[in-house]
Design an enzyme around this catalytic site. Structure first.
Site, PDB file in Angstrom:
ATOM      1  N   ASP A   1     -27.356  82.344 -59.363  1.00 26.54           N
ATOM      2  CA  ASP A   1     -28.865  81.763 -60.600  1.00 26.54           C
ATOM      3  C   ASP A   1     -29.545  81.000 -59.642  1.00 26.54           C
ATOM      4  OD1 ASP A   1     -30.861  80.512 -62.696  1.00 26.54           O
ATOM      5  OD2 ASP A   1     -30.048  78.455 -61.583  1.00 26.54           O
TER       6      ASP A   1
ATOM      7  N   GLU B   1     -31.234  87.755 -60.727  1.00 27.50           N
ATOM      8  CA  GLU B   1     -32.059  87.602 -61.746  1.00 27.50           C
ATOM      9  C   GLU B   1     -33.492  88.534 -61.079  1.00 27.50           C
ATOM     10  OE1 GLU B   1     -33.938  83.441 -61.660  1.00 27.50           O
ATOM     11  OE2 GLU B   1     -32.392  82.770 -60.980  1.00 27.50           O
TER      12      GLU B   1
ATOM     13  N   CYS C   1     -27.491  78.496 -74.811  1.00 26.29           N
ATOM     14  CA  CYS C   1     -25.995  78.390 -74.706  1.00 26.29           C
ATOM     15  C   CYS C   1     -25.074  79.254 -75.382  1.00 26.29           C
ATOM     16  CB  CYS C   1     -26.008  77.061 -76.644  1.00 26.29           C
ATOM     17  SG  CYS C   1     -23.811  76.837 -76.932  1.00 26.29           S
TER      18      CYS C   1
ATOM     19  N   CYS D   1     -22.923  78.602 -78.480  1.00 29.45           N
ATOM     20  CA  CYS D   1     -22.983  79.215 -80.010  1.00 29.45           C
ATOM     21  C   CYS D   1     -24.504  79.710 -79.602  1.00 29.45           C
ATOM     22  CB  CYS D   1     -23.140  77.306 -81.580  1.00 29.45           C
ATOM     23  SG  CYS D   1     -24.634  76.708 -79.860  1.00 29.45           S
TER      24      CYS D   1
ATOM     25  N   CYS E   1     -25.870  71.664 -74.837  1.00 38.52           N
ATOM     26  CA  CYS E   1     -25.936  72.062 -76.157  1.00 38.52           C
ATOM     27  C   CYS E   1     -26.224  71.333 -77.859  1.00 38.52           C
ATOM     28  CB  CYS E   1     -25.141  73.594 -77.196  1.00 38.52           C
ATOM     29  SG  CYS E   1     -25.988  73.359 -78.016  1.00 38.52           S
TER      30      CYS E   1
ATOM     31  N   CYS F   1     -24.199  72.669 -80.679  1.00 40.09           N
ATOM     32  CA  CYS F   1     -23.133  72.184 -81.039  1.00 40.09           C
ATOM     33  C   CYS F   1     -22.447  71.119 -79.881  1.00 40.09           C
ATOM     34  CB  CYS F   1     -21.954  73.816 -80.320  1.00 40.09           C
ATOM     35  SG  CYS F   1     -21.877  74.157 -78.754  1.00 40.09           S
TER      36      CYS F   1
ATOM     37  N   ASP G   1     -27.190  75.128 -63.442  1.00 38.65           N
ATOM     38  CA  ASP G   1     -27.098  75.926 -63.112  1.00 38.65           C
ATOM     39  C   ASP G   1     -26.372  77.249 -62.802  1.00 38.65           C
ATOM     40  OD1 ASP G   1     -30.062  75.268 -61.814  1.00 38.65           O
ATOM     41  OD2 ASP G   1     -29.031  74.050 -60.324  1.00 38.65           O
TER      42      ASP G   1
HETATM   43 ZN   LIG Z   1     -23.862  75.633 -78.418  1.00 36.06          ZN
END
Ligand SMILES: [Zn+2]
Length: 414
Positions: free
Chosen positions: A190, A274, A341, A344, A360, A363, A370
């Site tokens: 990243d 990317e 995330c 989840c 998150c 969750c 990063d």
């Molecule tokens: Zn999550």
């Protein structure tokens, strides 16, 4: 370790050395590069005028322009002093610039200013080297700092002035073994501002970009330039000081970048990165989206001015270095990779309370932002190869707004 040899392949490689021309040689080089700039501007104007006058029906060809060189030399004798092949190479460059423009790869070619970058002086043949010097037809042996042994057949040489020194870039053709495909760990990277490169395995690489103090020094130097009378000797001196300063930072950054990309390319078979072209659309000045602070935009601007992160260059180096050691670079669409995330699948801008934390809201999964983005990029890359190879990210359905914009711009909607 002995790798199985599959076959041999031909590749082009460029070596760049600093030239140390004698005074008379430097004088010739300056005179030639001014003549080439004149030739570029003249021929560009000719192409532009012909195109306009015929409303786009007439395109001037390279051969048409090359045929004008002999009469031009008669009118401007100083054009005749330049090696003939360098004149032809400039016309070829112009022709290529036009093709690139018409095929949508580049913007319209620019006229070259006296103070800006001059066209390089290129010798397409007759270049030789010995341990310390480069032979350039019509110039003779020129001293050079040959910091590396050249391997391969010399194809051409281009000489350029960077504002401080002369450099020669020698392109050679090498016959090498096709490297065996490697099965080393797959990683993703990243590209960011604070941590230049975050790797999916948790490592970080930071490029030594300009520090706060260096940014201040740079603005002082810029201010000094702007307070001098343009064209005065003081002005030239101030510009030179600024250039020396900027170049030193740039060299430092580029050196570090080469070391990082070499390490990554040597140790990994596949790297997922990317797609920077798509990133620009999806995640404008990164960081400004996450933390809407004023300093981020300012710092981004300064970084750019001082040869900041240069992510495109990092990606370019990774791509060629990987291909040279049997690896490959996969590019994926980075949209939402910093907000999703991995546990989840919840996608939300609030998942990032600060610039480098990911937490998150659904969750409670916690991670460095990063590193998490890099893991998501890795997952996207693996999904691409699982789908069977097409590395082009799926095109999004145009929204109604974009569709209407396209229509109003006169471009038919697909
Ligand atoms: Zn999550």
């Amino acid at each position: 370790m002995v790798r199985p040899i599959e076959a041999e392949t031909v590749r082009l490689k460029a070596y760049r050395f600093q030239l140390q021309p004698e005074l008379a040689q430097a004088a010739s080089l300056f005179a030639w590069s001014h003549a080439l700039r004149f030739l570029w501007n003249w021929m560009l104007a000719q192409r532009r005028d012909a195109f306009r006058a015929s409303e786009g029906r007439v395109r001037v060809s390279y051969h048409h322009q090359a045929a004008q060189l002999p009469p031009m030399k008669a009118v401007f004798p100083w054009v005749g002093l330049v090696p003939s092949q360098a004149l032809q190479q400039t016309l070829l460059q112009l022709d290529r610039a036009y093709v690139n423009f018409f095929e949508g790869r580049a913007k319209y070619p620019d006229f070259k200013r006296r103070s800006g970058a001059a066209p390089g002086i290129r010798w397409p043949q007759g270049v030789e080297i010995n341990g310390r010097c480069v032979w350039l037809p019509k110039l003779g042996w020129v001293k050079a700092r040959m910091s590396q042994r050249l391997e391969g057949i010399i194809k051409n040489a281009t000489v350029r002035f960077d504002g401080l020194r002369w450099h020669v870039s020698i392109q050679v053709e090498q016959t090498v073994e096709v490297p065996a495909k490697r099965e080393t760990p797959e990683i993703a990277i990243d590209l960011g501002v604070d941590e230049s490169i975050a790797v999916s395995d948790g490592r970080f690489f930071r490029l030594p970009v300009a520090s706060k103090a260096e940014e201040r020094r740079h603005s002082t130097l810029c201010r000094r330039v702007s307070r001098c009378v343009v064209g005065s000797r003081r002005h030239a001196r101030a510009k030179r000081r600024r250039l020396v300063f900027v170049r030193r930072i740039g060299n430092r950054v580029n050196d570090a970048r080469h070391k990082i990309t070499t390490t990554l390319a040597k140790n990994h078979g596949r790297i997922v990165g990317e797609d920077l072209a798509l990133r620009r659309l999806t995640r404008s000045a990164r960081g400004t989206v996450d933390v809407p602070g004023k300093n981020v935009a300012l710092k981004a601007r300064l970084n750019r001015a001082l040869l900041g992160q240069g992510h495109a260059e990092t990606v370019r180096q990774l791509a060629y270095k990987l291909s040279w050691c049997g690896g490959e670079l996969t590019k994926v669409n980075p949209a939402f990779t910093s907000q999703t995330c991995p546990h989840c699948g919840h996608v939300c801008a609030q998942n990032r309370p600060t610039r480098d934390r990911f937490s998150c809201v659904a969750c409670g999964h916690n991670s460095h932002a990063d590193t998490l983005a890099a893991r998501n990029i890795l997952a996207a890359g693996q999904a691409v190869s699982a789908r069977g190879g097409s590395r082009e990210p799926a095109k999004r359905e145009p929204t109604r707004l974009r569709r209407s914009l396209r229509l109003s711009a006169g471009i038919p909607a697909l």
